[in-house]
Design a protein around this motif. Structure first.
Motif, mmCIF file in Angstrom:
data_model
loop_
_atom_site.group_PDB
_atom_site.id
_atom_site.type_symbol
_atom_site.label_atom_id
_atom_site.label_comp_id
_atom_site.label_asym_id
_atom_site.label_seq_id
_atom_site.Cartn_x
_atom_site.Cartn_y
_atom_site.Cartn_z
ATOM 1 N N ARG A 1 49.966 66.991 28.711
ATOM 2 C CA ARG A 1 50.579 67.170 27.683
ATOM 3 C C ARG A 1 50.406 65.766 26.991
ATOM 4 N NH1 ARG A 1 55.797 70.949 29.365
ATOM 5 N NH2 ARG A 1 54.459 72.851 29.614
ATOM 6 N N PHE A 2 50.833 65.902 25.771
ATOM 7 C CA PHE A 2 50.962 64.640 24.863
ATOM 8 C C PHE A 2 52.517 64.549 24.271
ATOM 9 C CE2 PHE A 2 50.788 62.062 21.079
ATOM 10 C CZ PHE A 2 49.662 60.807 21.490
ATOM 11 N N HIS A 3 53.050 63.424 24.686
ATOM 12 C CA HIS A 3 54.519 63.172 23.992
ATOM 13 C C HIS A 3 54.338 61.645 23.630
ATOM 14 C CE1 HIS A 3 58.792 62.125 23.956
ATOM 15 N NE2 HIS A 3 58.622 63.061 22.930
ATOM 16 N N ARG A 4 54.948 61.295 22.423
ATOM 17 C CA ARG A 4 55.118 60.029 22.099
ATOM 18 C C ARG A 4 56.116 59.606 21.018
ATOM 19 N NH1 ARG A 4 51.295 59.896 25.141
ATOM 20 N NH2 ARG A 4 49.648 58.587 25.537
ATOM 21 N N LEU A 5 57.091 58.990 21.256
ATOM 22 C CA LEU A 5 57.966 58.645 20.083
ATOM 23 C C LEU A 5 57.199 57.280 19.382
ATOM 24 C CD1 LEU A 5 61.482 58.281 22.060
ATOM 25 C CD2 LEU A 5 60.713 60.095 20.060
ATOM 26 N N VAL A 6 57.498 57.150 18.356
ATOM 27 C CA VAL A 6 56.593 56.473 17.134
ATOM 28 C C VAL A 6 57.590 55.533 16.581
ATOM 29 C CG1 VAL A 6 55.178 56.303 15.228
ATOM 30 C CG2 VAL A 6 54.947 58.073 16.945
ATOM 31 N N ARG A 7 57.502 54.256 16.357
ATOM 32 C CA ARG A 7 58.422 53.352 15.597
ATOM 33 C C ARG A 7 58.437 53.549 14.034
ATOM 34 N NH1 ARG A 7 57.784 47.248 16.184
ATOM 35 N NH2 ARG A 7 56.105 48.431 17.341
ATOM 36 N N PRO A 8 59.183 53.927 13.328
ATOM 37 C CA PRO A 8 58.810 53.894 11.849
ATOM 38 C C PRO A 8 58.928 52.770 11.008
ATOM 39 C CG PRO A 8 61.375 54.630 12.171
ATOM 40 C CD PRO A 8 60.557 54.427 13.728
ATOM 41 N N THR A 9 58.550 52.916 9.859
ATOM 42 C CA THR A 9 58.422 51.547 8.948
ATOM 43 C C THR A 9 59.702 51.212 8.440
ATOM 44 O OG1 THR A 9 57.868 52.931 7.020
ATOM 45 C CG2 THR A 9 56.125 51.876 8.529
ATOM 46 N N LYS A 10 60.476 52.201 8.336
ATOM 47 C CA LYS A 10 62.248 51.979 8.005
ATOM 48 C C LYS A 10 62.921 52.703 8.727
ATOM 49 C CE LYS A 10 60.532 55.296 4.413
ATOM 50 N NZ LYS A 10 59.279 55.198 4.206
ATOM 51 N N PRO A 11 64.332 52.296 8.595
ATOM 52 C CA PRO A 11 65.384 53.425 9.396
ATOM 53 C C PRO A 11 65.370 54.738 9.263
ATOM 54 C CG PRO A 11 66.497 51.305 8.464
ATOM 55 C CD PRO A 11 64.984 51.387 7.645
ATOM 56 N N VAL B 1 63.740 54.601 18.916
ATOM 57 C CA VAL B 1 62.446 54.401 18.729
ATOM 58 C C VAL B 1 62.183 52.945 18.357
ATOM 59 C CG1 VAL B 1 61.889 56.409 17.479
ATOM 60 C CG2 VAL B 1 62.785 54.901 16.151
ATOM 61 N N ARG B 2 63.336 51.937 18.567
ATOM 62 C CA ARG B 2 63.149 50.610 18.345
ATOM 63 C C ARG B 2 61.994 50.003 19.365
ATOM 64 N NH1 ARG B 2 68.458 49.237 18.800
ATOM 65 N NH2 ARG B 2 68.587 49.709 16.694
ATOM 66 N N SER B 3 61.751 50.525 20.501
ATOM 67 C CA SER B 3 60.613 49.800 21.431
ATOM 68 C C SER B 3 59.374 50.544 21.478
ATOM 69 C CB SER B 3 61.067 49.324 22.427
ATOM 70 O OG SER B 3 61.609 50.506 23.313
ATOM 71 N N ALA B 4 59.360 51.817 20.507
ATOM 72 C CA ALA B 4 58.247 52.576 20.475
ATOM 73 C C ALA B 4 57.005 51.827 19.930
ATOM 74 C CB ALA B 4 58.483 53.965 19.932
ATOM 75 N N PRO B 5 55.871 52.346 20.276
ATOM 76 C CA PRO B 5 54.666 52.019 19.705
ATOM 77 C C PRO B 5 54.712 52.414 18.036
ATOM 78 C CG PRO B 5 54.142 53.512 20.946
ATOM 79 C CD PRO B 5 55.650 53.437 21.261
#
Length: 170
Positions: free
Chosen positions: A38-48, A64-68
């Protein structure tokens, strides 16, 4: 044949102005949802993350603060998909975000086939008014994993179940 059923969570509705903050995907092979991979990833956005978005999916800035970043996650997702067809509920929304992100990051990729379970629902249940994922799930007697509604893997799992059911009956 294997299919990749995926779902995104985002900061809003605009592929050009909003960010992907979660990607989840499951594999379907013939008549089964595969447990792994399975695939699951959180992603850090470019803005809040706007509070309205957090109210829907529950994902907070602290999650998501430390997410890629998407620059790291998107190639991993595309590698997971490979040359398999992709399935999503309202696929135009999800693929719009994926395609906009690919343009921004200079990536090229086209799945061999895109299948929309919302369109399958319209064909399977032409007299029904609503074809939202919640409505389709209720109609088919499907249940979201506890606490997983509006989270990418939970929605992908229910979409996969709906896809398997409707594919047999449409």
């Amino acid at each position: 044949m294997e299919y990749v059923v995926f779902d995104l969570e985002t900061t809003g509705f605009s592929p050009e102005n909003d960010d992907i903050i979660e990607i989840g995907a499951v594999l379907v092979d013939r008549d089964d949802i595969l447990e792994r991979p399975r695939f699951h990833r959180l992603v850090r956005p470019t803005k809040p993350i706007p509070w309205r978005a957090t109210m829907i999916h529950g994902i907070r800035d602290s999650d998501v603060r430390s997410a890629p970043t998407l620059e790291v996650v998107l190639p991993d997702f595309l590698a997971f998909v490979g040359d398999r067809p992709v399935v999503a509920h309202n696929i135009g929304f999800d693929m719009g975000f994926v395609q906009a992100a690919m343009r921004r990051h200079g990536l090229l990729w086209l799945p061999p086939q895109e299948i929309c379970t919302m369109q399958l629902s319209r064909r399977a249940f032409p007299r029904e008014r609503s074809h939202k994922l919640d409505s389709v799930a209720e109609r088919l007697g499907l249940h979201f994993p506890e606490g997983a509604r509006h989270r990418s893997v939970g929605d992908a799992l229910v979409t996969a179940q709906a896809f398997l059911h409707m594919r047999r009956h449409v």
